[in-house]
Design a protein around this motif. Sequence first.
Motif, PDB file in Angstrom:
ATOM      1  N   SER A  49       6.599  23.666  -2.743  1.00 38.22           N
ATOM      2  CA  SER A  49       5.719  23.666  -1.570  1.00 38.22           C
ATOM      3  C   SER A  49       5.538  22.273  -0.985  1.00 38.22           C
ATOM      4  N   PHE A  50       5.772  21.231  -1.799  1.00 36.95           N
ATOM      5  CA  PHE A  50       5.630  19.855  -1.312  1.00 36.95           C
ATOM      6  C   PHE A  50       6.992  19.189  -1.091  1.00 36.95           C
ATOM      7  N   GLU A  51       8.044  19.971  -1.071  1.00 35.36           N
ATOM      8  CA  GLU A  51       9.394  19.411  -0.978  1.00 35.36           C
ATOM      9  C   GLU A  51       9.588  18.636   0.328  1.00 35.36           C
ATOM     10  N   LEU A  52       9.072  19.161   1.445  1.00 34.73           N
ATOM     11  CA  LEU A  52       9.240  18.502   2.728  1.00 34.73           C
ATOM     12  C   LEU A  52       8.517  17.160   2.758  1.00 34.73           C
ATOM     13  N   ASP A  53       7.234  17.154   2.290  1.00 33.27           N
ATOM     14  CA  ASP A  53       6.471  15.900   2.248  1.00 33.27           C
ATOM     15  C   ASP A  53       7.119  14.892   1.320  1.00 33.27           C
ATOM     16  N   ALA A  54       7.638  15.391   0.188  1.00 32.58           N
ATOM     17  CA  ALA A  54       8.287  14.498  -0.772  1.00 32.58           C
ATOM     18  C   ALA A  54       9.521  13.858  -0.155  1.00 32.58           C
ATOM     19  N   GLY A  55      10.291  14.629   0.606  1.00 27.76           N
ATOM     20  CA  GLY A  55      11.481  14.084   1.251  1.00 27.76           C
ATOM     21  C   GLY A  55      11.140  13.000   2.250  1.00 27.76           C
ATOM     22  N   LYS A  56      10.046  13.170   3.011  1.00 28.69           N
ATOM     23  CA  LYS A  56       9.649  12.169   3.999  1.00 28.69           C
ATOM     24  C   LYS A  56       9.246  10.856   3.332  1.00 28.69           C
ATOM     25  N   GLN A  57       8.636  10.951   2.151  1.00 27.23           N
ATOM     26  CA  GLN A  57       8.156   9.743   1.487  1.00 27.23           C
ATOM     27  C   GLN A  57       9.120   9.228   0.428  1.00 27.23           C
ATOM     28  N   GLY A  58      10.265   9.877   0.282  1.00 22.89           N
ATOM     29  CA  GLY A  58      11.241   9.433  -0.701  1.00 22.89           C
ATOM     30  C   GLY A  58      10.772   9.619  -2.133  1.00 22.89           C
ATOM     31  N   GLY A  75      -0.803   7.004  -4.566  1.00 20.62           N
ATOM     32  CA  GLY A  75       0.251   6.462  -5.431  1.00 20.62           C
ATOM     33  C   GLY A  75       1.263   5.661  -4.629  1.00 20.62           C
ATOM     34  N   LYS A  76       0.821   4.560  -4.064  1.00 19.09           N
ATOM     35  CA  LYS A  76       1.680   3.761  -3.190  1.00 19.09           C
ATOM     36  C   LYS A  76       2.906   3.248  -3.952  1.00 19.09           C
ATOM     37  N   GLY A  77       4.052   3.401  -3.323  1.00 24.57           N
ATOM     38  CA  GLY A  77       5.295   2.931  -3.942  1.00 24.57           C
ATOM     39  C   GLY A  77       5.872   3.896  -4.953  1.00 24.57           C
ATOM     40  N   ALA A  78       5.275   5.075  -5.106  1.00 23.12           N
ATOM     41  CA  ALA A  78       5.771   6.031  -6.096  1.00 23.12           C
ATOM     42  C   ALA A  78       7.125   6.588  -5.683  1.00 23.12           C
ATOM     43  N   LYS A  79       8.007   6.746  -6.662  1.00 24.63           N
ATOM     44  CA  LYS A  79       9.312   7.354  -6.441  1.00 24.63           C
ATOM     45  C   LYS A  79       9.424   8.717  -7.117  1.00 24.63           C
ATOM     46  N   HIS A  80       8.506   8.987  -8.064  1.00 23.90           N
ATOM     47  CA  HIS A  80       8.552  10.246  -8.804  1.00 23.90           C
ATOM     48  C   HIS A  80       7.133  10.802  -8.982  1.00 23.90           C
ATOM     49  N   ILE A  81       7.042  12.101  -8.932  1.00 20.36           N
ATOM     50  CA  ILE A  81       5.834  12.822  -9.345  1.00 20.36           C
ATOM     51  C   ILE A  81       6.264  13.794 -10.438  1.00 20.36           C
ATOM     52  N   TYR A  82       5.620  13.665 -11.605  1.00 16.64           N
ATOM     53  CA  TYR A  82       6.005  14.457 -12.771  1.00 16.64           C
ATOM     54  C   TYR A  82       4.971  15.558 -13.002  1.00 16.64           C
ATOM     55  N   LEU A  83       5.453  16.780 -13.098  1.00 14.70           N
ATOM     56  CA  LEU A  83       4.611  17.929 -13.434  1.00 14.70           C
ATOM     57  C   LEU A  83       5.039  18.418 -14.808  1.00 14.70           C
ATOM     58  N   ASP A  84       4.149  18.270 -15.771  1.00 12.16           N
ATOM     59  CA  ASP A  84       4.506  18.561 -17.161  1.00 12.16           C
ATOM     60  C   ASP A  84       3.456  19.470 -17.790  1.00 12.16           C
ATOM     61  N   ALA A  85       3.902  20.539 -18.438  1.00 10.65           N
ATOM     62  CA  ALA A  85       3.001  21.455 -19.156  1.00 10.65           C
ATOM     63  C   ALA A  85       3.562  21.690 -20.549  1.00 10.65           C
ATOM     64  N   LYS A  86       2.688  21.581 -21.551  1.00 10.05           N
ATOM     65  CA  LYS A  86       3.137  21.752 -22.930  1.00 10.05           C
ATOM     66  C   LYS A  86       2.068  22.477 -23.734  1.00 10.05           C
TER      67      LYS A  86
END
Length: 388
Positions: free
Chosen positions: A242-251, A287-298
């Motif tokens: 759902s956030f793929e478009l926003d993620a692409g704009k911000q790299g 998260g200025k300058g972020a290149k990755h957002i990690y979603l982790d469930a364990k």
Amino acid sequence: MGTERIKLTGREKSELWVEGVVTVILLLLLNFAVVVMINQMISASREWQSAIWTIKTTITFGPNSAHLWSWQYLFVGVMAIADIIVVYWRLIRRYRQMQMRHVIGELHYIADGHLNHRIRLEVNPDLQRVVTSINALVDSAVASMEEERKIEASKDELITNVSHDIRTPLTSIIGYLGLIEDKQYHNEKDLLKYVHTAFLKAGQMKVLVEDLFEYTKVRSQGTKLNTTTFDMAAMLEQLSASFELDAGKQGVEFEVKAEPTPLMMTADAEKLSRVFNNLVINAFKYGKGAKHIYLDAKQTGADEVVIRISNDGEPIPNESLSLLFERFYRVEGSRSKATGGSGLGLAIAQSIVALHGGYIYAESSAALTSFVMQLPLKPGVKLQKKSK
């Protein structure tokens, strides 16, 4: 805190003395009356005289034994013991009444407004249980009053913050619409600019009102969860999509990991989705300058899942970590930054996680900033917060 002995007043000591003397006199009169009555009964009855003589002649321990073991002396000995018991009982009863009087006096002192005072008197066990209950009741009342004060202060703060956040965009809206109303624009381009600005400010107000409504709803008592069983791994995958478009704009790239797969749990999926959306939006904004957002469930153990939403952007200052979940708090220290937002997102997230019986906290270092949620796999389980 220890107890202290009750200090009797001069009047109370006199009361005890009079009680003891009056009791002794009454008992002596009673004993004398009983002895006289029994003597008269013996004198009038030959059978009683024969029985008394038999006792005298049967029990012999010396020349004077018949005299010493006469019924009068036996009776006086028994009555003396009974009298001592009666005197002791009456004095103890009167002393306990005095203890109760002192306890009532302490209660009146507390009721007069000295709510920090507690009853520390050394009293009898039965009354001590009452005193302990009274102290506990006062502690509970004081705690409730303090909580009520905090709630009132919190309400005032909430009204102040909401008023501030609504007034700022509302002032802009009224200002620009006033310019349009007074036709103070030079061309259609200016007109569209004023309308667009008013529209953006109205959108900010809408976000604030919606967040405020959601916050009060999840904080109110009796809020129920609409639980369903779902795959947490699939939910996180949908979240990243759902956030793929926003993620692409911000790299920014999303990385999703779940263990095990599928990771089935029972919870309110709609409310948790609101939490995850808030946290991802925060990662984009702050998260200025972020290149990755990690979603982790364990899954950890048989009834718990740990979910982390992390980014590798600028870290959050340590002094701000403990304040993040306070309503209207913003790390940037301003209420009108370009990042916008109501300042309620993390407070809403914390309330929703708490409704599920879990808890949430933030961690931040130069490498990663993470929001960590520990949730039960099934409703009805309340997790205890572990040390980080």
